[in-house]
Design a protein around this motif. Structure first.
Motif, short mmCIF file in Angstrom:
data_model
loop_
_atom_site.label_atom_id
_atom_site.label_comp_id
_atom_site.label_asym_id
_atom_site.label_seq_id
_atom_site.Cartn_x
_atom_site.Cartn_y
_atom_site.Cartn_z
N HIS A 134 0.90 -0.77 0.07
CA HIS A 134 0.17 -0.21 -0.03
C HIS A 134 0.68 0.97 0.34
N GLU A 135 0.99 1.88 -1.15
CA GLU A 135 1.42 3.19 -0.65
C GLU A 135 0.60 4.36 -0.22
N THR A 149 -5.09 -6.09 3.54
CA THR A 149 -6.53 -5.33 2.62
C THR A 149 -6.78 -6.21 2.00
N THR A 150 -8.40 -6.29 2.35
CA THR A 150 -9.10 -7.60 1.53
C THR A 150 -10.27 -7.28 1.21
N ARG A 172 -11.34 9.26 0.25
CA ARG A 172 -12.72 8.73 -0.89
C ARG A 172 -12.26 7.26 -1.34
N LEU A 173 -11.43 6.67 -0.95
CA LEU A 173 -11.30 5.25 -0.93
C LEU A 173 -10.73 4.86 -0.11
N VAL A 174 -11.35 3.07 0.36
CA VAL A 174 -10.90 3.22 1.52
C VAL A 174 -10.65 1.62 1.22
N ARG A 175 -9.47 0.79 1.96
CA ARG A 175 -9.04 -0.62 1.51
C ARG A 175 -8.92 -0.89 3.37
N PHE A 176 -9.67 -2.16 3.50
CA PHE A 176 -9.50 -2.46 5.11
C PHE A 176 -9.73 -4.34 4.78
#
Length: 201
Positions: A134-135, A149-150, A172-176
Motif C-alpha cells: 500500500h502506497e 487488505t481484502t 474517497r477510497l478506503v481499503r480494509f
C-alpha cells in the motif's frame, strides 16, 4: 493547546484499550446492537498473543536481573507490565470492536484507534481486492491487518477520517481487511439496494 489535545487523545485511547479488554473477556462486541458484525482479527490472534507471552517472559527476566537494585527494578517492572497490557489491549480491541453494517452505514474499525463511519449512500462501489502493498496517497486510507487488505470501497464524495493524533483527513477510497471479505462485500451490496441511490456531484 496541541499538547493538551495530544494528552487527552492518548488518555482516551488507553481507556478504550482497557474497556476493550473487559468487552473481550465478556464476549460483548462494541457497537454491535445496531447491525451485523464482521471480524478482522482472526489472522493476528496467534502472533499477538505470542508477542504478549514474550513480553511476560521479558518482564520476569528483568525482575530477576534487577532484583539487587530495587530503585531501578520497580519502574522497569511497571513499564514492562504496561507493555504487556498494551499488547493484550490491542488484540482485545481488534476482537471486541468489529466492523458493523446497518441499514444506513458501514462502520469500519481497526483496534481502538480507527472508527470510520461510511454512509451507504456515498458508496460508489465495493469489491474484494486482496493487496499486500500500500502506497500512501492523498484521499486514500489503507487499514491493513498483517500488511493485508481484502476489501476496497470507492466513494462518490469524501468522508472525514481522524488520525490517531486527531488530524482530519478527507478520503474517497478506503481499503480494509475482513476475515470473511466475500460475505461482507455481498452484505454491503445487498444493503445498498435497500438504501437511497448513491449521491453524485
Amino acid at each position: 493547546m496541541k499538547a493538551v489535545g495530544l494528552v487527552r487523545g492518548l488518555a482516551a485511547h488507553e481507556l478504550r484499550l482497557l474497556v476493550s479488554i473487559a468487552l473481550w473477556v465478556a464476549r460483548r462486541p462494541h457497537g454491535a446492537r445496531s447491525g451485523r458484525v464482521f471480524g478482522y482479527a482472526r489472522g493476528q490472534g496467534a502472533p499477538m498473543l505470542g508477542f504478549a507471552f514474550v513480553c511476560v517472559l521479558e518482564t520476569i527476566a528483568m525482575a530477576v536481573l534487577l532484583r539487587p537494585w530495587p530503585a531501578i527494578e520497580r519502574p522497569v517492572l511497571v513499564l514492562d507490565l504496561y507493555g504487556v497490557l498494551q499488547v493484550v489491549g490491542m488484540h482485545a480491541a481488534s476482537v471486541s470492536r468489529p466492523h458493523v453494517l446497518d441499514d444506513t452505514a458501514l462502520r469500519i474499525r481497526r483496534a481502538a484507534h480507527v472508527d470510520l463511519r461510511v454512509p451507504l449512500d456515498v458508496i460508489a462501489s465495493v469489491r474484494r481486492e486482496m493487496r499486500y502493498t500500500h502506497e500512501k496517497r492523498e484521499g486514500e486510507l489503507d487499514l491493513a491487518i498483517g500488511s493485508q487488505t481484502t476489501i476496497t470501497l470507492e466513494l462518490t464524495e469524501p468522508v472525514r477520517h481522524f488520525t490517531f493524533l486527531g488530524r482530519p483527513r478527507d478520503v474517497r477510497l478506503v481499503r480494509f481487511h475482513a476475515d470473511e471479505p466475500d460475505v461482507l462485500v455481498r452484505a454491503i451490496r445487498e444493503m445498498r439496494t435497500l438504501a437511497p441511490a448513491p449521491r453524485t456531484h
